[in-house]
Design an enzyme around this catalytic site. Structure first.
Site, short mmCIF file in Angstrom:
data_model
loop_
_atom_site.label_atom_id
_atom_site.label_comp_id
_atom_site.label_asym_id
_atom_site.label_seq_id
_atom_site.Cartn_x
_atom_site.Cartn_y
_atom_site.Cartn_z
N THR A 1 4.24 1.97 2.38
CA THR A 1 5.55 2.17 1.76
C THR A 1 6.30 3.31 2.42
O THR A 1 7.46 3.18 2.82
CB THR A 1 5.39 2.45 0.25
N GLY B 1 0.83 -1.19 0.00
CA GLY B 1 0.00 0.00 0.00
C GLY B 1 0.87 1.25 0.00
O GLY B 1 2.04 1.22 0.42
N CYS B 2 0.31 2.35 -0.46
CA CYS B 2 1.10 3.58 -0.56
C CYS B 2 1.48 4.12 0.83
O CYS B 2 2.65 4.49 1.05
CB CYS B 2 0.35 4.63 -1.37
N TYR B 3 0.55 4.15 1.75
CA TYR B 3 0.88 4.60 3.10
C TYR B 3 1.93 3.69 3.76
O TYR B 3 2.90 4.18 4.35
CB TYR B 3 -0.36 4.65 3.98
#
Length: 341
Positions: free
Chosen positions: A152, A148-150
């Site tokens: 990362t 997920g972006c968060y």
């Protein structure tokens, strides 16, 4: 020079479009299959690309398997869970943008994603697609779960500290994301008039990336790590700025903490530890880079990470994992500068 035939399933979303842009410039890739999620007409979304390398068609596993050897799944979570097994059975290597194979505990899916997981065997076999932490697993993986972006941004900021056993007590993870992180689906809360000149927290104690962050911090530390995660929506298109507040077990100067981060990522092509201040999102926009910075006063420390949620947080990270899988230099097709302004 031979090229790997690849397909994109779900090419019309923001992540799929960003991926298509990167793959069209990748010297070792031939895009031979494109499929839409079926939710809307793909033509308007893909008009900026001009002539496409393949016609966009409804997803069909047999057709996809005949057309390519690696497929990127840019689908909703449950749809990816259903699409993956028939492709894997046909011998494809998969890189999945969704959360369908990120969590190792199948019981968490019903609670956090609203569906029961039907492929627990692949949960155990999927490699978590963060090369900075799991490069060796990616080299042999049939199925890659793109983080997920968060997570990362949070993991790249915290992993060196937890591996070094420096944390005392709870880490506070404060993240601010652009609107593209929510995808292209039309929702009232994402309308321009709602987002512009506004900032708001959401998903406090309930965000579905929380168990993912906890899982990977525990793997890095080899123990459970206490943390609080609060995401915010900010009025920009793309980017995530994560500010992590921690208490250290011993007093440390900011320069010393930055040097620790720099040593941890000295061989990483896409992680830059700043020595002249803290990161901002403009410095990584449109790139696969993560910028890190640190400050400390006594035992109190702050680590800041900046990534592009569609770049390092999605499509760029996926292509980096693809490069690792196939033995290409990790920077292949990804050395795009942020530019200015």
């Amino acid at each position: 020079m031979s090229r790997i035939r690849v397909g994109i399933v779900g090419v019309t979303g923001y992540g799929g479009q960003e991926l298509l842009k990167l793959l069209l410039g990748h010297p070792r890739v031939a895009v031979t299959y494109l499929a839409s999620s079926g939710k809307s007409d793909p033509a308007p979304a893909l008009r900026p690309f001009g002539r496409l390398p393949a016609a966009v068609e409804p997803f069909d596993a047999a057709r996809c398997a005949r057309a390519c050897r690696t497929a990127f799944l840019c689908l909703p979570h449950a749809a990816s869970m259903e699409a993956a097994p028939p492709l894997l059975a046909r011998g494809l290597r998969l890189i999945d943008f969704s959360a369908a194979f990120r969590l190792k505990d199948a019981r968490l899916y019903d609670r956090h994603y609203g569906f029961g997981h039907t492929e627990p065997a692949w949960l155990a076999r999927a490699a978590y697609g963060l090369p900075e932490l799991y490069r060796s697993a990616l080299r042999r993986a049939r199925l890659v779960a793109v983080p997920g972006c968060y997570p990362t941004g949070a993991l790249l900021a915290l992993a060196p500290l937890v591996r070094a056993g420096l944390l005392r007590g709870r880490a506070v993870i404060d993240s601010k994301s652009g609107v593209t992180g929510a995808g292209r689906e039309a929702r009232p809360e994402h309308m321009f008039a709602e987002v512009n000149e506004n900032i708001k927290p959401y998903g406090v104690f309930t965000h579905r990336h929380e168990p993912e962050i906890g899982q990977e911090l525990a793997r890095a530390a080899r123990r459970r790590v206490a943390f609080t995660f609060t995401p915010h929506l900010v009025p920009m298109n793309r980017g995530i700025l994560t500010t992590v507040h921690v208490e250290l077990k011993r007093a440390m100067a900011g320069e010393t903490l930055a040097a620790l981060l720099a040593r941890a990522y000295a061989q990483e092509p896409f992680v830059r530890v700043l020595s002249d201040g803290l990161p901002d999102t403009r410095g990584v926009r449109g790139t696969n880079f993560c910028h890190l910075g640190a400050a400390a006063r006594g035992r109190n420390a702050v680590v800041v990470s900046a990534i592009d949620n569609l770049g390092k947080g999605a499509a760029g990270g996926a292509v980096q994992s693809f490069n690792v899988q196939h033995g290409f230099p990790e920077t292949t097709g990804l050395l795009t500068p942020a530019g200015a302004p």
